[in-house]
Design a protein around this motif. Sequence first.
Motif, PDB file in Angstrom:
ATOM      1  N   LEU A 200       0.846  -1.201   0.000  1.00 24.16           N
ATOM      2  CA  LEU A 200       0.000   0.000   0.000  1.00 24.16           C
ATOM      3  C   LEU A 200       0.874   1.240   0.000  1.00 24.16           C
ATOM      4  N   ASP A 201       1.066   1.781  -1.185  1.00 25.47           N
ATOM      5  CA  ASP A 201       1.952   2.934  -1.359  1.00 25.47           C
ATOM      6  C   ASP A 201       1.162   4.235  -1.239  1.00 25.47           C
ATOM      7  N   GLY A 202       1.771   5.205  -0.579  1.00 26.64           N
ATOM      8  CA  GLY A 202       1.117   6.510  -0.445  1.00 26.64           C
ATOM      9  C   GLY A 202       0.234   6.556   0.784  1.00 26.64           C
ATOM     10  N   SER A 203       0.659   5.848   1.837  1.00 23.39           N
ATOM     11  CA  SER A 203      -0.223   5.680   3.005  1.00 23.39           C
ATOM     12  C   SER A 203      -0.665   7.003   3.638  1.00 23.39           C
ATOM     13  N   SER A 204       0.125   8.076   3.453  1.00 21.40           N
ATOM     14  CA  SER A 204      -0.293   9.350   4.059  1.00 21.40           C
ATOM     15  C   SER A 204      -1.563   9.885   3.391  1.00 21.40           C
ATOM     16  N   ASN A 205      -1.935   9.313   2.255  1.00 22.57           N
ATOM     17  CA  ASN A 205      -3.129   9.780   1.541  1.00 22.57           C
ATOM     18  C   ASN A 205      -4.391   8.965   1.825  1.00 22.57           C
TER      19      ASN A 205
ATOM     20  N   VAL B  96       7.311  17.229  -7.990  1.00 27.01           N
ATOM     21  CA  VAL B  96       8.355  17.124  -6.972  1.00 27.01           C
ATOM     22  C   VAL B  96       7.803  17.749  -5.700  1.00 27.01           C
ATOM     23  N   ASN B  97       8.268  17.295  -4.538  1.00 35.42           N
ATOM     24  CA  ASN B  97       7.828  17.907  -3.284  1.00 35.42           C
ATOM     25  C   ASN B  97       8.623  19.201  -3.074  1.00 35.42           C
ATOM     26  N   GLU B  98       8.011  20.321  -3.447  1.00 32.55           N
ATOM     27  CA  GLU B  98       8.690  21.628  -3.379  1.00 32.55           C
ATOM     28  C   GLU B  98       8.996  22.030  -1.938  1.00 32.55           C
TER      29      GLU B  98
ATOM     30  N   ARG C 105       2.402  19.439 -10.495  1.00 31.23           N
ATOM     31  CA  ARG C 105       1.420  18.541  -9.867  1.00 31.23           C
ATOM     32  C   ARG C 105       2.183  17.648  -8.913  1.00 31.23           C
ATOM     33  N   TYR C 106       1.693  17.474  -7.687  1.00 34.34           N
ATOM     34  CA  TYR C 106       2.340  16.548  -6.755  1.00 34.34           C
ATOM     35  C   TYR C 106       1.290  15.970  -5.827  1.00 34.34           C
ATOM     36  N   VAL C 107       1.016  14.661  -6.011  1.00 32.87           N
ATOM     37  CA  VAL C 107      -0.003  13.995  -5.194  1.00 32.87           C
ATOM     38  C   VAL C 107       0.611  13.521  -3.878  1.00 32.87           C
ATOM     39  N   GLY C 108       1.852  13.009  -3.962  1.00 36.05           N
ATOM     40  CA  GLY C 108       2.494  12.455  -2.765  1.00 36.05           C
ATOM     41  C   GLY C 108       2.259  10.964  -2.614  1.00 36.05           C
ATOM     42  N   SER C 109       1.646  10.336  -3.643  1.00 36.04           N
ATOM     43  CA  SER C 109       1.605   8.869  -3.748  1.00 36.04           C
ATOM     44  C   SER C 109       2.397   8.560  -5.008  1.00 36.04           C
ATOM     45  N   LEU C 110       3.467   7.794  -4.877  1.00 31.96           N
ATOM     46  CA  LEU C 110       4.312   7.528  -6.042  1.00 31.96           C
ATOM     47  C   LEU C 110       3.501   6.974  -7.211  1.00 31.96           C
ATOM     48  N   VAL C 111       2.604   6.040  -6.914  1.00 30.20           N
ATOM     49  CA  VAL C 111       1.830   5.409  -7.984  1.00 30.20           C
ATOM     50  C   VAL C 111       1.026   6.455  -8.754  1.00 30.20           C
TER      51      VAL C 111
ATOM     52  N   ALA D 178      10.223  13.685  -9.835  1.00 30.39           N
ATOM     53  CA  ALA D 178      11.541  13.612  -9.213  1.00 30.39           C
ATOM     54  C   ALA D 178      11.419  13.535  -7.701  1.00 30.39           C
ATOM     55  N   TYR D 179      12.084  12.539  -7.109  1.00 37.74           N
ATOM     56  CA  TYR D 179      12.310  12.558  -5.670  1.00 37.74           C
ATOM     57  C   TYR D 179      13.818  12.451  -5.484  1.00 37.74           C
ATOM     58  N   PRO D 180      14.501  13.618  -5.565  1.00 38.32           N
ATOM     59  CA  PRO D 180      15.966  13.581  -5.491  1.00 38.32           C
ATOM     60  C   PRO D 180      16.454  13.365  -4.055  1.00 38.32           C
TER      61      PRO D 180
ATOM     62  N   GLY E  66      18.277   9.429  -0.753  1.00 34.97           N
ATOM     63  CA  GLY E  66      16.984   9.410  -1.431  1.00 34.97           C
ATOM     64  C   GLY E  66      15.953   8.848  -0.484  1.00 34.97           C
ATOM     65  N   LYS E  67      14.673   8.931  -0.853  1.00 36.94           N
ATOM     66  CA  LYS E  67      13.615   8.458   0.040  1.00 36.94           C
ATOM     67  C   LYS E  67      12.984   7.138  -0.428  1.00 36.94           C
ATOM     68  N   LEU E  68      12.853   6.987  -1.728  1.00 38.65           N
ATOM     69  CA  LEU E  68      12.085   5.846  -2.238  1.00 38.65           C
ATOM     70  C   LEU E  68      12.932   4.572  -2.232  1.00 38.65           C
ATOM     71  N   ARG E  69      12.255   3.431  -2.215  1.00 36.95           N
ATOM     72  CA  ARG E  69      12.956   2.148  -2.065  1.00 36.95           C
ATOM     73  C   ARG E  69      13.259   1.555  -3.438  1.00 36.95           C
TER      74      ARG E  69
ATOM     75  N   TYR F 140      11.267  -2.253  -4.502  1.00 39.49           N
ATOM     76  CA  TYR F 140       9.824  -2.390  -4.773  1.00 39.49           C
ATOM     77  C   TYR F 140       9.144  -1.062  -5.089  1.00 39.49           C
ATOM     78  N   GLU F 141       9.904   0.009  -5.247  1.00 39.85           N
ATOM     79  CA  GLU F 141       9.316   1.260  -5.740  1.00 39.85           C
ATOM     80  C   GLU F 141      10.041   1.688  -7.022  1.00 39.85           C
ATOM     81  N   ALA F 142      11.335   2.011  -6.902  1.00 39.85           N
ATOM     82  CA  ALA F 142      12.060   2.555  -8.060  1.00 39.85           C
ATOM     83  C   ALA F 142      12.171   1.546  -9.211  1.00 39.85           C
TER      84      ALA F 142
HETATM   85  P1  FDP Z   1       4.281   7.440   1.666  1.00 38.25           P
HETATM   86  O1  FDP Z   1       5.460   7.825   2.521  1.00 38.25           O
HETATM   87  O2  FDP Z   1       3.047   8.248   1.944  1.00 38.25           O
HETATM   88  O3  FDP Z   1       3.992   5.956   1.635  1.00 38.25           O
HETATM   89  O4  FDP Z   1       6.585   5.357  -0.505  1.00 38.25           O
HETATM   90  C1  FDP Z   1       6.837   6.562  -0.021  1.00 38.25           C
HETATM   91  C2  FDP Z   1       5.922   7.676  -0.477  1.00 38.25           C
HETATM   92  O5  FDP Z   1       4.684   7.796   0.153  1.00 38.25           O
HETATM   93  C3  FDP Z   1       5.634   7.710  -1.991  1.00 38.25           C
HETATM   94  O6  FDP Z   1       4.464   7.049  -2.352  1.00 38.25           O
HETATM   95  C4  FDP Z   1       5.548   9.183  -2.297  1.00 38.25           C
HETATM   96  O7  FDP Z   1       5.907   9.482  -3.629  1.00 38.25           O
HETATM   97  C5  FDP Z   1       6.507   9.787  -1.306  1.00 38.25           C
HETATM   98  O8  FDP Z   1       6.668   8.841  -0.244  1.00 38.25           O
HETATM   99  C6  FDP Z   1       5.994  11.064  -0.716  1.00 38.25           C
HETATM  100  O9  FDP Z   1       6.976  11.612   0.105  1.00 38.25           O
HETATM  101  P2  FDP Z   1       6.853  13.103   0.703  1.00 38.25           P
HETATM  102  O10 FDP Z   1       5.698  13.070   1.651  1.00 38.25           O
HETATM  103  O11 FDP Z   1       8.164  13.286   1.393  1.00 38.25           O
HETATM  104  O12 FDP Z   1       6.653  14.022  -0.432  1.00 38.25           O
END
Ligand code: FDP
Length: 339
Positions: free
Chosen positions: A124-129, A215-217, A248-254, A268-270, A278-281, A284-286
């Motif tokens: 479940l990617d993007g859990s903050s959403n 990108v997360n500005e 545009r930035y949703v904050g869910s990678l998918v 970009a998530y630099p 970097g933040k992404l894995r 199973y993400e990149a």
């Molecule tokens: P999340 O932490 O909400 O699961 O996988 C990490 C991820 O989301 C990606 O889906 C998303 O692109 C990125 O983190 C969002 O990170 P920021 O909140 O730092 O922008």
Amino acid sequence: MTSPSWSPPSSQVGATLETFILEGMFQVPGATGAFSALLNQLGLVAKLITGRVRSAGLADILGYTGETNVQGETVQKLDIIANDTMIASLRRQGHCAALASEELDDPVYFEKAAGSYLVVADPLDGSSNIDVNVSIGTIFGILRCDRSQPITRESFYQRGRDYVAAGYIIYGSSTVLVLTTGKGVHAFTYDPTAGEFFLSQENIRCPERGSIYSVNEGNHARWSDGVKRWVSYVKDTDKATARPYSHRYVGSLVADAHRTLLKGGIFAYPADSKSPKGKLRLLYEANPVAMIFEAAGGKALLGGTENVLDRMPSELHERVPLIVGSVQDVDTYSRLVNE
Ligand code: FDP
């Protein structure tokens, strides 16, 4: 060993995911059906998770405490439900020897499985959403493993280039499963009335250039000068290159990747001073996202120049920078950050 890669027969629009996978299998001489069965099982996982995602809000509407529901069952968080669903489905079938999941420190080994595939997943990617009803997703990749050796954590340390399939499921205004086995990228839309995924877009091509940057500005102060230079560039006005770009930035990678795949542009998530690696894995993400973009004619880099799919992992949950999108936009990023 026969390759599980196949291209779809033309004009299949309207076919179900299962039909599509079955017809693909018939094109591979000597196919055992194991790979196809595994893909179908992931289709089932997508159906099960979409059911839970679609009713997630009911937990609040019905006044559940978050601990126990009216039937006395525990109401688990959606990411745990998605993870458990994936484990239970893969365990049952026997084609997957082990699963590496974002939710678990160690891989899950399916001791009784005879299969020679590994699955990597962010269930479940993007859990903050989740709580705000914004699109979330599931990401997966399939790798081979050598059954003459014990399956260990290190069995997962393979380049993205060697993945045999990758996909994601986006739980958006509809549920869409995007899949590649290396040749072509295809999208299947879920019809809840039929309980099936139907092929909705065949051979998706990522446009060579787009007009959106993602990108997360909020991380601006933490970026390198090169990344800041690129962001200034896309925001500058220049008629000849159709700038400024839209943001545009949703904050869910998918969700951000899916929009970029279809409309073009760049996500970009630099690396930054808070997340220097970097933040992404990677696993199973990149890698799955990069495999999809390359198969659709796009490009995916780890920062300035290195191709995502060429990186040899050294950790199961390795974090990396991810720059993905239209070829021209990713090349522009690379030029500007390396200046
Ligand atoms: P999340 O932490 O909400 O699961 O996988 C990490 C991820 O989301 C990606 O889906 C998303 O692109 C990125 O983190 C969002 O990170 P920021 O909140 O730092 O922008």
